[in-house]
Design a protein around this motif. Structure first.
Motif, PDB file in Angstrom:
ATOM      1  N   THR A 338       0.844  -1.193   0.000  1.00  0.00           N
ATOM      2  CA  THR A 338       0.000   0.000   0.000  1.00  0.00           C
ATOM      3  C   THR A 338       0.883   1.248   0.000  1.00  0.00           C
ATOM      4  OG1 THR A 338      -1.520  -1.295   1.382  1.00  0.00           O
ATOM      5  CG2 THR A 338      -1.989   1.055   1.117  1.00  0.00           C
ATOM      6  N   VAL A 339       0.614   2.169  -0.933  1.00  0.00           N
ATOM      7  CA  VAL A 339       1.556   3.252  -1.216  1.00  0.00           C
ATOM      8  C   VAL A 339       0.937   4.627  -0.946  1.00  0.00           C
ATOM      9  CG1 VAL A 339       3.157   4.213  -2.915  1.00  0.00           C
ATOM     10  CG2 VAL A 339       2.519   1.784  -3.038  1.00  0.00           C
ATOM     11  N   GLY A 340       1.621   5.410  -0.134  1.00  0.00           N
ATOM     12  CA  GLY A 340       1.254   6.806   0.088  1.00  0.00           C
ATOM     13  C   GLY A 340       2.020   7.722  -0.854  1.00  0.00           C
ATOM     14  N   ALA A 341       1.600   8.982  -0.926  1.00  0.00           N
ATOM     15  CA  ALA A 341       2.169   9.937  -1.888  1.00  0.00           C
ATOM     16  C   ALA A 341       3.065  10.949  -1.189  1.00  0.00           C
ATOM     17  CB  ALA A 341       1.047  10.661  -2.634  1.00  0.00           C
ATOM     18  N   GLY A 342       4.231  11.177  -1.794  1.00  0.00           N
ATOM     19  CA  GLY A 342       5.158  12.182  -1.292  1.00  0.00           C
ATOM     20  C   GLY A 342       5.512  13.194  -2.365  1.00  0.00           C
ATOM     21  N   THR A 343       6.185  14.251  -1.969  1.00  0.00           N
ATOM     22  CA  THR A 343       6.607  15.290  -2.900  1.00  0.00           C
ATOM     23  C   THR A 343       7.982  14.966  -3.468  1.00  0.00           C
ATOM     24  OG1 THR A 343       7.682  16.618  -1.185  1.00  0.00           O
ATOM     25  CG2 THR A 343       5.332  17.014  -1.582  1.00  0.00           C
ATOM     26  N   LEU A 344       8.306  15.611  -4.580  1.00  0.00           N
ATOM     27  CA  LEU A 344       9.642  15.564  -5.163  1.00  0.00           C
ATOM     28  C   LEU A 344      10.431  16.800  -4.736  1.00  0.00           C
ATOM     29  CD1 LEU A 344       8.541  14.532  -8.751  1.00  0.00           C
ATOM     30  CD2 LEU A 344       9.956  13.125  -7.262  1.00  0.00           C
ATOM     31  N   ASP A 345      11.726  16.802  -5.029  1.00  0.00           N
ATOM     32  CA  ASP A 345      12.532  17.999  -4.747  1.00  0.00           C
ATOM     33  C   ASP A 345      12.521  18.926  -5.959  1.00  0.00           C
ATOM     34  OD1 ASP A 345      14.041  16.416  -6.452  1.00  0.00           O
ATOM     35  OD2 ASP A 345      15.953  16.957  -5.521  1.00  0.00           O
ATOM     36  N   ARG A 346      11.334  19.147  -6.498  1.00  0.00           N
ATOM     37  CA  ARG A 346      11.184  19.944  -7.716  1.00  0.00           C
ATOM     38  C   ARG A 346       9.983  20.862  -7.565  1.00  0.00           C
ATOM     39  NH1 ARG A 346      10.083  16.592 -13.109  1.00  0.00           N
ATOM     40  NH2 ARG A 346       8.145  16.182 -12.002  1.00  0.00           N
ATOM     41  N   THR A 347      10.152  22.115  -7.941  1.00  0.00           N
ATOM     42  CA  THR A 347       9.050  23.063  -7.900  1.00  0.00           C
ATOM     43  C   THR A 347       8.953  23.798  -9.225  1.00  0.00           C
ATOM     44  OG1 THR A 347      10.528  24.709  -6.900  1.00  0.00           O
ATOM     45  CG2 THR A 347       9.119  23.445  -5.410  1.00  0.00           C
ATOM     46  N   PHE A 348       7.772  24.319  -9.502  1.00  0.00           N
ATOM     47  CA  PHE A 348       7.496  25.057 -10.738  1.00  0.00           C
ATOM     48  C   PHE A 348       7.075  26.465 -10.339  1.00  0.00           C
ATOM     49  CE2 PHE A 348       6.419  20.570 -11.391  1.00  0.00           C
ATOM     50  CZ  PHE A 348       7.468  20.253 -12.245  1.00  0.00           C
ATOM     51  N   THR A 349       7.761  27.450 -10.908  1.00  0.00           N
ATOM     52  CA  THR A 349       7.615  28.801 -10.373  1.00  0.00           C
ATOM     53  C   THR A 349       7.519  29.862 -11.464  1.00  0.00           C
ATOM     54  OG1 THR A 349      10.012  29.085 -10.240  1.00  0.00           O
ATOM     55  CG2 THR A 349       8.903  28.218  -8.290  1.00  0.00           C
ATOM     56  N   ALA A 350       7.091  31.022 -11.014  1.00  0.00           N
ATOM     57  CA  ALA A 350       7.185  32.265 -11.783  1.00  0.00           C
ATOM     58  C   ALA A 350       8.020  33.237 -10.960  1.00  0.00           C
ATOM     59  CB  ALA A 350       5.801  32.842 -12.051  1.00  0.00           C
ATOM     60  N   THR A 351       8.612  34.211 -11.639  1.00  0.00           N
ATOM     61  CA  THR A 351       9.432  35.216 -10.963  1.00  0.00           C
ATOM     62  C   THR A 351       8.815  36.595 -11.172  1.00  0.00           C
ATOM     63  OG1 THR A 351      11.445  33.919 -11.284  1.00  0.00           O
ATOM     64  CG2 THR A 351      11.718  36.240 -10.788  1.00  0.00           C
ATOM     65  N   LEU A 352       8.650  37.323 -10.069  1.00  0.00           N
ATOM     66  CA  LEU A 352       8.021  38.646 -10.081  1.00  0.00           C
ATOM     67  C   LEU A 352       9.029  39.690  -9.619  1.00  0.00           C
ATOM     68  CD1 LEU A 352       5.438  40.550 -10.056  1.00  0.00           C
ATOM     69  CD2 LEU A 352       5.194  39.869  -7.658  1.00  0.00           C
ATOM     70  N   THR A 353       9.201  40.735 -10.417  1.00  0.00           N
ATOM     71  CA  THR A 353      10.042  41.871 -10.025  1.00  0.00           C
ATOM     72  C   THR A 353       9.187  43.131 -10.023  1.00  0.00           C
ATOM     73  OG1 THR A 353      12.031  40.885 -10.967  1.00  0.00           O
ATOM     74  CG2 THR A 353      12.073  43.246 -10.557  1.00  0.00           C
ATOM     75  N   LEU A 354       9.168  43.821  -8.881  1.00  0.00           N
ATOM     76  CA  LEU A 354       8.399  45.059  -8.754  1.00  0.00           C
ATOM     77  C   LEU A 354       9.241  46.254  -9.188  1.00  0.00           C
ATOM     78  CD1 LEU A 354       6.772  44.380  -5.267  1.00  0.00           C
ATOM     79  CD2 LEU A 354       5.786  43.945  -7.536  1.00  0.00           C
ATOM     80  N   ASP A 355       8.581  47.367  -9.332  1.00  0.00           N
ATOM     81  CA  ASP A 355       9.249  48.573  -9.820  1.00  0.00           C
ATOM     82  C   ASP A 355      10.291  49.098  -8.830  1.00  0.00           C
ATOM     83  OD1 ASP A 355       9.293  49.938 -12.199  1.00  0.00           O
ATOM     84  OD2 ASP A 355       8.096  51.615 -11.457  1.00  0.00           O
ATOM     85  N   PRO A 514       6.948   9.018  -4.882  1.00  0.00           N
ATOM     86  CA  PRO A 514       6.561  10.277  -5.522  1.00  0.00           C
ATOM     87  C   PRO A 514       5.111  10.268  -6.022  1.00  0.00           C
ATOM     88  CG  PRO A 514       8.748   9.633  -6.247  1.00  0.00           C
ATOM     89  CD  PRO A 514       8.195   8.482  -5.464  1.00  0.00           C
ATOM     90  N   GLY A 515       4.356  11.291  -5.615  1.00  0.00           N
ATOM     91  CA  GLY A 515       2.958  11.363  -6.029  1.00  0.00           C
ATOM     92  C   GLY A 515       2.463  12.781  -6.266  1.00  0.00           C
ATOM     93  N   VAL A 516       3.373  13.749  -6.312  1.00  0.00           N
ATOM     94  CA  VAL A 516       2.995  15.150  -6.523  1.00  0.00           C
ATOM     95  C   VAL A 516       3.702  15.677  -7.757  1.00  0.00           C
ATOM     96  CG1 VAL A 516       3.034  17.480  -5.560  1.00  0.00           C
ATOM     97  CG2 VAL A 516       2.602  15.527  -4.059  1.00  0.00           C
ATOM     98  N   ASP A 517       2.927  16.229  -8.692  1.00  0.00           N
ATOM     99  CA  ASP A 517       3.470  16.817  -9.921  1.00  0.00           C
ATOM    100  C   ASP A 517       4.369  15.826 -10.664  1.00  0.00           C
ATOM    101  OD1 ASP A 517       2.108  19.158  -9.598  1.00  0.00           O
ATOM    102  OD2 ASP A 517       3.777  20.251  -8.696  1.00  0.00           O
ATOM    103  N   VAL A 518       3.822  14.664 -10.937  1.00  0.00           N
ATOM    104  CA  VAL A 518       4.542  13.635 -11.690  1.00  0.00           C
ATOM    105  C   VAL A 518       4.223  13.814 -13.171  1.00  0.00           C
ATOM    106  CG1 VAL A 518       4.789  11.156 -12.084  1.00  0.00           C
ATOM    107  CG2 VAL A 518       4.490  12.038  -9.754  1.00  0.00           C
ATOM    108  N   LEU A 519       5.250  13.931 -13.995  1.00  0.00           N
ATOM    109  CA  LEU A 519       5.064  14.085 -15.437  1.00  0.00           C
ATOM    110  C   LEU A 519       5.035  12.721 -16.092  1.00  0.00           C
ATOM    111  CD1 LEU A 519       4.996  16.345 -17.733  1.00  0.00           C
ATOM    112  CD2 LEU A 519       7.342  15.588 -18.181  1.00  0.00           C
ATOM    113  N   ALA A 520       3.992  12.441 -16.868  1.00  0.00           N
ATOM    114  CA  ALA A 520       3.887  11.171 -17.582  1.00  0.00           C
ATOM    115  C   ALA A 520       2.896  11.338 -18.727  1.00  0.00           C
ATOM    116  CB  ALA A 520       3.460  10.041 -16.643  1.00  0.00           C
TER     117      ALA A 520
END
Length: 761
Positions: A338-355, A514-520
């Motif tokens: 029986t398998v539970g879900a964990g995160t990877l060491d990978r994140t998907f981001t945007a970068t914001l620069t203010l004035d 791994p069970g979060v944001d898996v690409l397949a």
């Protein structure tokens, strides 16, 4: 997201019964479990007996009309029996049969990697992947929603020939022909008689009446387990790289039992038929990202079918569920991994620069490599209601063409960002900045340019927006993939937790993967999202769920099977569990993603899977079918209930009752227990060096005491067994959940680790 049909079972056996049935009675589907020892010798096959039995239930006037539609499936491996459409009076007659075991009505359920292999430590030229030849000649059976055979993940470049022991086939159906199978995808079947018997129609508007996947879930899970190498895969630029399954040289067989029809239902009779066929075809590993309700094992179709598979030496891997709460694990039978879900060491981001020069990073999956430059920032000064971005609070004239900063919400906290995003989109905002320490948005929710920042970061943006007369966003850029995120892994917020609701004395889940944001791979026939009034489709997509975690473990099991052909399913699971790790890359204990607090084995089981270590575990806790029968004997089941689970009319319960030889320990104490102490007996088998000495090392928290006798084990040969007794005791005022570890360590780099958990009720 993930796929979790809530399925009931029904089991029953019968003899020939003659009775006239009123045509006015309404029929329902039942699964009928038959005592095969009572089959009359005049019938050459069980199916002939099943058909004759059904025929005997019909009146002469209805015989011609009903005989073809009553029988749905005849089962030979998961149980001896069948599923059929029966009226109440027909069923009543069946239940009078001396061969009857039990009856339950049909029920239904609804729907529940470029980097994950590297995260698991799998490398082509070393370790388990090299030793197993990437899983060559192993067959993984996937019980799911079908497959998209044209996906590059199912191409057979570099694959070995189909194993001669394979008995399966590829069926012909809607937009699916046998020619679509190859040396990678060696089998594809679909099972929908239960669905159709309930009056649900399959059309090309809602699914394919064939093994072809409509929903995408089955393509995703099967390519995660064993997809071939596909360079340049990504989710609209996120997670870009070479996609491959955990066991890229293993063969795949798909058994479609779940359907993306308008009702989004799957039926127990179809699931059982798929598992029955997989056993008959000769799969080595069976992976199910399906679950049933919390039922005793004699009512649980997956538990019953899985025990039959285990008896044939098939490793059965199942998802633990996505309920995310205490005591909500599915598929907790001790013969299932029986398998539970964990995160990877990978994140998907945007970068914001203010004035003002402030640059921040936040979560985003917006699927365009765009730069938003020199745009006004709207916060709604002096108007707290508008600043919150509650539903209906924003005006088009105020936010059109601007980046909108949304503050705390009074909407449902869990879904607050989703409500705010929809409000910004409705009002015509150019983009949105949302505050949340944990984003619950799925990738396909990013229909507008959006970035999610932690509250602390959001406070800095708000401070700028309220102190400047004309605040502006200088640059907002998307499609960034970051590796090495800490801490990881974490237990995914949605992953179901133990203790198991059916047998809390068995630690579930067994393992985290791994069970979060898996690409397949997914299906390109359906749009995955809409952006700027355009429907977007893709061949590869990011999915999350314990559904994604299970095929990772199925793939690892396939690699281990390729190296250790004679290991039992219990030995393979033991190797996976006792070599797992419970420390994140931040050198702290694995955390709960939702709370940020340390998790426990009730959340992550034995720990996070560590494939290369599992190849050479040193010792294993082995079991066979008799061990599981002895376990069932301790549950107080009556004879009919036992027959339903073990599919035989005679069995032996060893006396005195023996304890299940599980690789983890759970002691449950009540308030009145004094002292709060429990002994466990275990036997380990040496699968490492011929001669070795293992010594017990204990990790024990305050309020808990653990002792082991003997505290050293000496082995003089391979496959030699040694037993030991572990005693655990806790203080009366110990926390509700307290745990330590037993680790058997030798001088050859073997560390055989088991969690020892006490629950203080």
């Amino acid at each position: 997201m993930s796929f979790y049909p809530m399925i009931s079972l029904l089991v029953c056996t019968l003899l020939q019964i003659t009775n006239a049935v009123s045509n006015a009675e309404e029929s329902q589907t039942y699964i009928i479990h038959m005592d095969h020892s009572q089959k009359p010798s005049s019938f050459l096959t069980h199916e002939a007996w099943h058909r004759s039995t059904l025929t005997s239930l019909m009146s002469s006037s209805s015989l011609a009309d009903q005989k073809n539609e009553m029988l749905l499936y005849s089962y030979n491996h998961v149980m001896h029996g069948f599923s059929a459409r029966l009226t109440a009076s027909q069923l009543s007659k069946l239940e009078e049969s001396p061969a009857h075991v039990a009856t339950y009505p049909e029920s239904f359920g609804k729907l529940l990697t470029t980097h994950s292999s590297k995260f698991l430590g799998l490398r082509r030229n070393s370790g388990l992947l090299l030793a197993s030849s990437s899983g060559q000649d192993v067959i993984i059976g996937i019980i799911d929603t079908g497959v998209w055979p044209e996906s590059e993940s199912f191409g057979d470049r570099g694959m070995s020939e189909v194993p001669k022991r394979w008995k399966g086939t590829c069926e012909n159906g809607t937009y699916f022909t046998p020619s679509l199978c190859n040396n990678k995808l060696i089998g594809a079947r679909s099972f929908s008689k239960g669905l159709k018997a309930a009056g649900i129609k399959i059309s090309t508007k809602n699914d394919f009446d064939s093994p072809r996947d409509w929903f995408g879930h089955g393509s995703h899970t099967s390519s995660t387990a064993a997809g071939n190498h596909v360079p340049g895969a990504s989710h609209f630029g996120y997670a870009k790289g070479t996609a491959r399954g955990v066991a890229p040289r293993a063969h795949v067989a798909m058994y479609k039992v779940a359907w993306a029809t308008d009702s989004e239902k799957s039926f127990a009779s179809d699931v059982l038929a798929g598992m029955d066929q997989a056993i008959s075809d000769g799969v080595d590993i069976m992976s199910l990202s399906l679950g049933i309700d919390f039922l005793p094992y004699f009512n649980d179709v997956i538990a019953i079918a899985s025990l039959s598979a285990i008896e044939q030496g098939i490793v059965v891997v199942c998802a633990a569920g996505n309920d995310g709460k205490y005591s909500t694990t599915y598929n907790g039978a001790p013969w299932i991994t029986t398998v539970g879900a964990g995160t990877l060491d990978r994140t998907f981001t945007a970068t914001l620069t203010l004035d003002n020069g402030l640059t921040v990073e936040g979560t985003s999956y917006f699927p365009e490599s765009v730069y938003i430059t020199d745009v006004p920032l709207y916060y709604g000064k002096y108007n707290a209601t508008k600043a919150i971005c509650n539903t209906g609070s924003l005006g088009h004239n105020e936010v059109a063409g601007k980046v909108v900063l949304c503050d705390n919400t009074t909407e449902t906290p869990v879904n607050g960002v989703d409500f705010q995003k929809k409000e910004v989109e409705r009002a015509g905002g150019y983009a949105g900045i949302f505050m949340a320490d944990l984003s619950l948005l799925e990738p396909d929710d990013f229909s507008i340019p959006a970035i999610i920042v932690p509250f602390a970061t959001g406070a800095l943006i708000r401070e700028y927006a309220t102190q400047v007369h004309t605040p502006r966003v200088k640059i907002l850029s998307f499609v960034h993939t970051n590796l090495g995120t800490k801490p990881s892994p974490e237990v995914a917020y949605f992953s179901s937790r133990g203790p198991d609701p059916i047998t809390p004395g068995i630690l579930k889940p067994d393992i985290l993967a791994p069970g979060v944001d898996v690409l397949a791979a997914v299906t390109p026939n359906n749009p995955c999202m809409e952006v700027n009034n355009y429907n977007l489709v893709t061949d590869y997509e990011l999915y999350s769920g314990s559904s994604m975690a299970a095929p990772h473990v199925a793939g690892v099991a396939a690699l281990l099977k390729a190296v250790h052909r004679k290991w039992s399913p219990a030995a393979i699971r033991s190797a996976i569990m006792t070599t797992a790790y419970s420390t994140a890359n931040s050198h702290t204990s694995i955390q709960d993603q939702w709370s940020g607090l340390p998790a426990t084995p009730l959340d992550f089981g034995a720990g996070h899977i560590n494939p290369n270590k599992a190849m050479n575990p040193g010792l294993v806790y082995d079991m066979n079918v008799q061990d599981y029968i002895d376990f069932l004997c301790t549950l107080g089941y009556n004879d009919k209930q036992m027959k339903a689970v073990i599919r035989r009319s005679q069995w032996t319960c060893r006396q005195p009752p023996t304890e299940l030889n599980y690789p983890s320990f759970v002691a449950i104490f009540n308030k009145t227990d004094s002292p709060k102490a429990k002994n466990f007996s275990r036997v380990v088998t040496n699968v490492g060096d011929d001669t070795s000495i293992y010594r017990a090392f204990l990790e024990v928290p305050r309020g808990m005491r653990i002792t082991v006798e003997p505290n050293s084990l000496t082995f003089t040969g391979k496959y030699q067994q040694q037993g030991f007794v572990l005693n655990v005791e806790i203080d009366s005022d110990a926390p509700k959940v307290i745990y330590g570890y037993l680790r058997w360590v030798d001088h050859h780099d073997h560390m055989v680790s088991s969690p020892v958990v006490a629950i203080n009720n």
